[in-house]
Design a protein around this motif. Sequence first.
Motif, mmCIF file in Angstrom:
data_model
loop_
_atom_site.group_PDB
_atom_site.id
_atom_site.type_symbol
_atom_site.label_atom_id
_atom_site.label_comp_id
_atom_site.label_asym_id
_atom_site.label_seq_id
_atom_site.Cartn_x
_atom_site.Cartn_y
_atom_site.Cartn_z
ATOM 1 N N ALA A 57 -0.241 -24.088 -43.567
ATOM 2 C CA ALA A 57 0.876 -24.954 -43.211
ATOM 3 C C ALA A 57 1.451 -24.489 -41.878
ATOM 4 C CB ALA A 57 1.945 -24.903 -44.283
ATOM 5 N N LEU A 115 6.497 -23.743 -43.185
ATOM 6 C CA LEU A 115 6.858 -24.007 -44.582
ATOM 7 C C LEU A 115 7.749 -22.864 -45.049
ATOM 8 C CD1 LEU A 115 5.980 -26.024 -46.974
ATOM 9 C CD2 LEU A 115 4.498 -24.146 -47.681
ATOM 10 N N ASP A 169 -0.372 -25.972 -53.595
ATOM 11 C CA ASP A 169 0.589 -26.048 -52.510
ATOM 12 C C ASP A 169 -0.029 -25.463 -51.236
ATOM 13 O OD1 ASP A 169 2.988 -26.814 -51.613
ATOM 14 O OD2 ASP A 169 4.172 -25.369 -52.782
ATOM 15 N N GLN A 170 0.452 -25.968 -50.075
ATOM 16 C CA GLN A 170 0.039 -25.344 -48.823
ATOM 17 C C GLN A 170 0.705 -23.984 -48.672
ATOM 18 O OE1 GLN A 170 0.520 -27.695 -45.338
ATOM 19 N NE2 GLN A 170 0.007 -29.606 -46.355
#
Lengths: 282, 252, 310
Positions: A215, A218, A227-228
């Motif tokens: 990401a 984030l 999730d990233q």
Amino acid sequence: MRPRGAGEWLAYGLLYLSIILVTLPVAAVLFIVISRGYSAISWEFLTAMPRMGMRAGGIFPAIMGTLLLVLGTVAIALPLGVMAAIYLSEYASRGRLNRLIHLAIVNLAGVPSVVYGLFGLGAFVLFLKLGVSLLAGCLTLALMILPVIITASEEALQAVPQSFREASLALGATRWKTIWNVVLPSALPGILTGAILGVGRAAGETAPILFTAAAFFLPRLPKSIFDQVMALPYHLYIIATQVPNISQSVQYGTALVLVGLVLLVNASAIVLRSYIRRRRSW
Amino acid sequence: METTACIIDVAGLNFYYGKFQALKDISLQLEPRKITAFIGPSGCGKSTFLRTLNRMNDLIAGVRIDGKVMIDGRDIYAPDMDVVELRRRVGMVFQRPNPFPMSIFDNITYAPRMKGQHKGLDDLVERTLIKAALWDEAKDKLKASALSLSGGQQQRLCIARALAADPGILLMDEPCSALDPVSTLRIEDLMQSLKNEYTILIVTHNMQQAARVSDYTGFFLSGELIEFGDSNKIFTKPDDKRTEDYITGRFG
Amino acid sequence: MAIERSLTIDSIDVKKSRRSGRWSEWVIERVIQASGLLTIVFIVLIFVFLLKDSLPLFKTHSLTALLTGRDWYPISDPARFGLVPLLAGSLAVTLGSIVIAVPLGVAAAIYLAEVARPSIRESVKPVVEMLAAIPSVVFGFIGLLILAPYVKSLFDLPTGLTAMTGSIMLAFMALPTIISISEDAISAVPREYREASLALGATQWQTISRVMVPAALSGITAAVMLGIGRVIGETMTVLMVTGNAALIPHSITQPVRTMTATIAAEMGETVQYSEHYFALFSIGAVLFVITFAINFTADIVLHRFRRVGR
Ligand SMILES: Nc1ncnc2c1ncn2[C@@H]1O[C@H](COP(=O)(O)OP(=O)(O)OP(=O)(O)O)[C@@H](O)[C@H]1O
Ligand SMILES: [Mg+2]
């Protein structure tokens, strides 16, 4: 060694020079990132979320992201790699198939990291619909460090004396029990060394996670494996090239954390290996 | 020799490493609870023969065997023979002591543990170590690494380890060649005491040793079993000239 | 009654463990076998997925246009996907780094294998491993912040982000591969050769240069090839320091853009399964084929060398 004549003096001189030029970059990189980065290192830098578009605050999510990526990667690659090494060293006969598998390993080791990234994108992110996620990143990185783990484990298994295997089999142990009780324990430190080297590799790579896990920004920890995540190497790339007006101390500080982490991991593998060599009892 | 009394019955055994024939038409029968020595110059196939009896040669790629090897009345090369069971029945002691890098206790209990036995191990260790004449030296350091023992002790440990598998037959391939004379004598004594319970086959380069410990002796030469019979006879008046030459030292 | 049987490891034990009902072991052994074979599956899968996502490009563009096109304009309308400038970029950077890394790496390998005292060898080898361990993004970072400004002022250029900057940084990254494999190759030369040469009155340098290095030459060649493979595939460093201009360079002091950097820089901005996406995958496929060919050949060379060497 005693050089004779000017020609030989020159030749040896060049050899010495080469060794200096080879060791210099390591020293230079260390010196540069330490001298320019250490002032940025603080408790807050290591444990806080980034602020002001990553120009201030800490790099905590990037550090955690890299740790999570590495952990997941090793959890996938280690069992798979060790089993493949057991197959090569303990089961496969020295024939064509064995050679073919070795060729596959050599070529897996040679696939460019960005191509692993493409494969991860095509196969894990899109085809398996995992999305840009921790899981997709770990799978991609695991594939990339697989050759490292297989090669090191196979070497460690081959170093176990044949007499151990014979003794165990002659006592009526099955082949698998022999491997599990005698061969693997003896090879364990060597396998561990390979795993650590794999960790170092996975921690430092950027290209494979570029499209699979990383990401841009984030400021929280991932909630699940879908999730990233932020990651240290990618974060360094971002703040070095994509964030204008960022202070150099934040950049160098991030580089220092990354270099420190990777070199620490590698140094521990080197130490472990020399320890094994010294105390090998057979 | 009556077939009912024989525990090992080999007939027409040929063995090949690839194209190289290492054993040529070997036939012999062995009685239980006797010590048989095998002698012969280096490379004549003694180890190969011993290893056909517990099928350790299976581990080598590209080997081929024909002929018949019966142990306890069963063809050990029959397709339904379980090698693992065979090797529990036929123990082996190697030329170089090869204890596992584990504790003395774990070395001895290795075979029982592999069989799934986890009870009564303490007793078993004591009994076996006493049998192997190692108890006095090892009883206080059962948890110590087996590698901390001396070479002679290690070899007795390997014998104990093999005995703990509860074999009926013990194959010993030059068990004393890496040991000093004192350790060698202790192992010879040990063999004499084990003779009541076990059938022992020993390969040795030491003629005195063969003469001292064995009831029967077989002489190998380039893959052939030249002569086989009572040790007293082989070492005093052998039938074959080649046996005589070897024993009197001309083959050396 | 003679019974003939062929014994091999695979046939016997596997059958046995099934027969005696040791099912769990049989399962474990199958899983292990599958893991071994999986390595082959993986390399095939990688290629299949690269092809799968690059072939759709050829519905609208021809392979010749891709391989010989001199323009890489992925977002113009109509888009032009010509690999030549990217191939040229990769080639320029690779050649430059090899020119630096090969003499340096081979010299260091000779030093380590033949000249260095054991204590020096044991302390230099970990340093070489450290060099291999430094992440490429760090090399890129240092190149960007330290080396590029030097290059800019030294050659009086509009930008320090050039093919040469990339070559220098990449040379460091190729060095560990070249050094460790060359050193192995030289050390694998039978010591009898060295002793024979020294016994004939040759000096140590003559022995090294006339006997040891020539005997290890195919191993060294393989080392150089693997170094090239490493450099061609390197991504982050070149992305950060070569300036990323998709132009055919006329000198090494111009910015270039490599195949790897193109993928890394543009994939983030493409629409999935768009033409551009397919085009980037076809670059990936080309890269895969190139590195595969290099590694494959290098391995064959090494394999033959080892067999002859022993
Ligand atoms: N794994 C193998 N592959 C090929 N040939 C072998 C192998 N093992 C032994 N041989 C050959 O078979 C022959 C018999 O070997 P073996 O080890 O049985 O001899 P030995 O009588 O035990 O000799 P020693 O007294 O030296 O132990 C030798 O010629 C040897 O070279
Ligand atoms: Mg022998």
